[in-house]
Scaffold this active site. Structure first.
Site, PDB file in Angstrom:
ATOM      1  CG  ASP A  53     -23.007   4.354   2.785  1.00 38.33           C
ATOM      2  OD1 ASP A  53     -22.692   5.367   3.507  1.00 38.33           O
ATOM      3  OD2 ASP A  53     -22.422   4.381   1.566  1.00 38.33           O
ATOM      4  CG  HIS A  86     -19.782   1.754   5.438  1.00 45.41           C
ATOM      5  ND1 HIS A  86     -20.479   2.298   6.712  1.00 45.41           N
ATOM      6  CD2 HIS A  86     -19.955   2.763   4.672  1.00 45.41           C
ATOM      7  CE1 HIS A  86     -20.887   3.545   6.385  1.00 45.41           C
ATOM      8  NE2 HIS A  86     -20.761   3.834   5.110  1.00 45.41           N
ATOM      9  CD  GLU A 144     -12.316   4.441  -1.507  1.00 43.69           C
ATOM     10  OE1 GLU A 144     -11.785   3.128  -1.398  1.00 43.69           O
ATOM     11  OE2 GLU A 144     -12.008   5.372  -2.185  1.00 43.69           O
ATOM     12  CG  ASP A 145     -13.556   7.460   3.304  1.00 44.65           C
ATOM     13  OD1 ASP A 145     -13.147   7.407   2.272  1.00 44.65           O
ATOM     14  OD2 ASP A 145     -14.881   7.618   3.625  1.00 44.65           O
TER      15      ASP A 145
END
Ligand code: MN
Length: 735
Positions: A139, A72, A76-77
């Site tokens: 999350d 997940h 983004e990271d």
């Protein structure tokens, strides 16, 4: 940190058919991508997605959801991309991971409390798939569990957001355990004093009631067993946050709170629920008004249970929840539980799930789908799909109908913003104002003072508010233009008559003109509804009118001379009813076609800068501009009052083209038309229309509509045409 095989085992415990390859691949991929990244507490970053996946195994979710949990944060990271994930894990998982990426970006925007409801809707709209929400909630739960490692200045915002957005969302999805835990964790951060006080008091009561819970548990279990009901009884303390909320809601003190302990009675069948209730009610006195049957009437999120409160041993009040194991699973896992627990009495599930139709739809899906995977697959969140939610740069959330544009957004923020809007940035990039907005767009409106919304926007905007405001602004702008024109006309009329112009005098004369205010009166003059002579007469009733004759019939030498003797490049025209022909100060300056004056140009031939022009007032239409040589002017010879002195007032820096019509007679030979077109093009003229008027075997006569800069330009073009051997004549129409 959980090992690869441990995670797999957890999944296989409830789903023996789990796709081992998929889970292993996701585990390895996410671990490699996050690499040496660390969390705030020094743990490897990968421990976070792993814990999120573990939370979801508690909810017994399907293996693709577990894989999504592992992945997940990769887009983004890390350097992972959607395309890469699509290739490795399939488009379905790619889409879900991207959904989570979108939501994560939303987290960066600050949000106000009153925006919570809109934000929840945005989340649902953007998620598109219930699995995205499930992973997001897990999350958030893990982030809340490890909040103490976050920088202190970030904790408050995250906890508030959890309390306002994620905990209620979990509740609405029927995941009460998740909701409670999120609430408790956030409560301790958002309101540490209250949390501390409630927790302390709870501890005191626990000491006072030592053994009480165990005593009731035992007592109740035995009684039920004696009556042939197989039941599990769990005693539980109410959570600090729900106690605090109750104190707040009912404005009562801790001492007045009676039922801080509760029991859950889990049985096998619905029939057992009612049998157990009967036993409870014959064992202890009940507290009136506290009995609720959510089995016969389930809650909107399909929560089912019987609630009752009794006065137990030691006069301690206790709340009891009686339900089946299946009902309990729904109460704890909510939407996630539907994936696993197929309720045979489906009809019992709330037929009127009013608040969240999608929940009902998921229950229907449950009945249709054969496997949990299929169920989740089919559960698309179709809620709020008729709306889009966008942010202002300050994080205010604006809800708009689907198809809305930045124009609608601007008007939704404020009418003034809409009226003066000239451009927009979507997510930091300049974009056309006609762009259709998407969920989560950040919209920055660029404004310019004194701007008027173009009336064409009315057909672009989709919200009623924007359309009405555009209409209103356009009307006001036109009225203002007419009033400006009217003012100039009246001022010039007064000047010519040698009379003083003043607002005060105009005001005094308003009743005589049957007008309410000066602005309206001037606008009427501008539209040609009130002749300026009438205004003059109303203000100076004794004024003797000297009739000015129209230029062609008046025998005024200056005008005649002017007509034949065009001053080269003078760019100025004056009609002089009397006096010095060089004095153009009476003339009203007219800018181009898009100027600030509500003027239009005569249809035939048009006028171009350099032409000497006159204006003719028409009631309701304002001024029409003609070149003074226009034959159409003959029609107005008898109405000298309608003639106006006008002159060009062209801004050399901001040029525009003007329409002019010419007539060309040319020899018929191959390439004639091409030659004519070439001459016009070489001279920087635009042809907007070309029509053959007459065609003889040897000659053609054609009318050409051109766009030219000014008279000089037009004349140069005509003389170049005449030089061509194929052209026998070239002349301006009306010229
Ligand atoms: Mn995360």
């Amino acid at each position: 940190m959980m090992r690869q095989y441990e995670l797999l085992e957890r999944v296989q415990r409830y789903n023996p058919q789990a796709d081992e390859g998929l889970l292993n691949k996701a585990y390895v991929y996410a671990m490699q991508k996050h690499g040496s990244q660390r969390r705030a507490n020094g743990d490897p970053y990968f421990s976070h997605p792993l814990e999120v996946a573990a939370i979801l195994t508690e909810l017994k979710l399907d293996d693709s959801t577990i894989a999504v949990a592992l992945l997940h944060d990769t887009i983004e990271d890390t350097d992972a991309t959607r395309a890469e994930i699509d290739v490795m894990f399939g488009e379905d998982i790619g889409r879900l991971v991207e959904g989570l990426t979108k939501i994560k970006r939303l987290d960066l925007v600050s949000k106000k409390a009153q925006q919570a409801e809109n934000f929840r809707k945005l989340l649902l709209a953007i998620s598109e798939d219930v699995r995205v929400l499930l992973v997001k909630l897990a999350d958030r739960l893990h982030n809340m569990r490890t909040l103490q490692f976050m920088p202190e200045n970030k904790r408050g915002r995250i906890a508030e957001e959890t309390l306002e957005i994620y905990a209620p969302l979990a509740g609405r999805m029927g995941m009460h355990d998740m909701r409670e835990e999120l609430e408790e964790l956030a409560f301790a951060v958002v309101n540490p004093e209250a949390h501390g006080a409630v927790t302390t008091r709870l501890a005191e009561i626990r000491i006072r009631n030592q053994g009480l819970i165990a005593e009731i548990e035992k007592d109740l279990s035995e009684k039920l067993e004696k009556n042939g009901i197989k039941a599990k009884v769990y005693g539980r303390e109410k959570r600090p946050y729900s106690i605090f909320r109750k104190m707040e809601r009912k404005a009562i003190s801790f001492e007045q709170l009676s039922d801080i302990i509760g029991f859950r009675v889990l049985v096998d069948t619905t029939g057992d629920c009612y049998a157990a209730l009967g036993i409870v009610h014959t064992t202890w006195p009940t507290v009136p008004g506290r009995f609720k049957d959510y089995i016969s009437t389930p809650k909107q999120n399909d929560y089912r249970s019987i609630h009752t409160t009794v006065v137990g041993p030691g006069r301690q009040r206790a709340e009891l929840q009686i339900r089946t194991h299946d009902m309990n699973a729904v109460a704890e896992y909510g939407i996630a539980a539907h994936a696993l627990y197929k309720d045979k009495g489906n009809g019992n599930l709330s037929d009127e799930s009013r608040a969240y139709t999608w929940l009902r739809r998921t229950v229907e899906m449950l009945a249709e789908g054969d496997t949990p995977e299929e169920f989740l697959e089919n559960t698309k969140l179709e809620l709020f799909h008729d709306q889009v939610f966008c942010f202002t740069p300050k994080g205010r959330l604006i809800a708009l109908p689907r198809g809305a544009t930045p124009i609608d957004f601007a008007y939704a923020v404020h009418t003034d913003i809409g009226d003066t809007c000239v451009g927009c940035k979507l997510n930091g990039r300049m974009m056309p104002l006609t762009t259709e907005l998407k969920n989560g767009d950040e919209v920055e409106i660029v404004c310019a003072k004194g701007q008027v919304p173009p009336s064409a926007w009315e057909s672009i905007a989709v919200t009623g508010k924007a359309r009405a405001s555009i209409r209103r602004a356009a009307r006001a702008a036109i009225r203002k233009q007419y009033a400006g024109l009217g003012r100039k006309i009246v001022e010039r009329a007064f000047e010519r008559a040698g009379r003083e112009f003043s607002e005060d005098r105009l005001k005094a004369a308003l009743p005589r003109l049957a007008q309410q205010n000066i602005e309206d009166m001037l606008a009427s003059v501008g539209r040609g509804e009130i002749p300026s002579a009438n205004v003059l007469k109303a203000v100076y009733p004794d004024h003797k009118e000297e009739r000015a004759a129209p230029p062609k019939t008046g025998g005024n030498g200056a005008v005649e001379a002017g007509w034949f003797g065009l001053k080269k490049g003078s760019g100025m025209m004056f009609r002089v009813p009397s006096g010095d022909p060089a004095d153009a100060s009476h003339a009203i300056p007219i800018r181009g076609l898009h100027g600030d004056m509500p003027v239009r140009f005569g249809d035939e031939g048009g006028a171009v800068p350099g032409d000497r022009i006159v204006g003719i007032m028409s009631p309701g239409e304002g001024i029409t501009i003609y070149p003074i040589q226009s034959p159409n002017l003959k029609d107005f010879d008898d109405e000298p009052d309608r003639w106006l002195d006008v002159r060009w007032d062209i801004d050399a820096a901001n040029r525009e083209r003007f329409p002019a019509r010419i007539e060309v007679v040319a020899i018929n030979e191959p390439g004639t038309l091409a030659q004519i077109a070439q001459v016009i093009a070489d001279n920087d003229g635009n042809i907007s229309n070309l029509r053959i008027v007459k065609s003889a075997p040897d000659f053609s006569e054609m009318a050409i509509d051109l766009e030219v800069w000014d008279l000089k330009h037009l004349n140069r073009l005509l003389s170049d045409l005449r030089e061509r051997h194929v052209v026998s004549s070239a002349n301006r129409v009306n010229g």
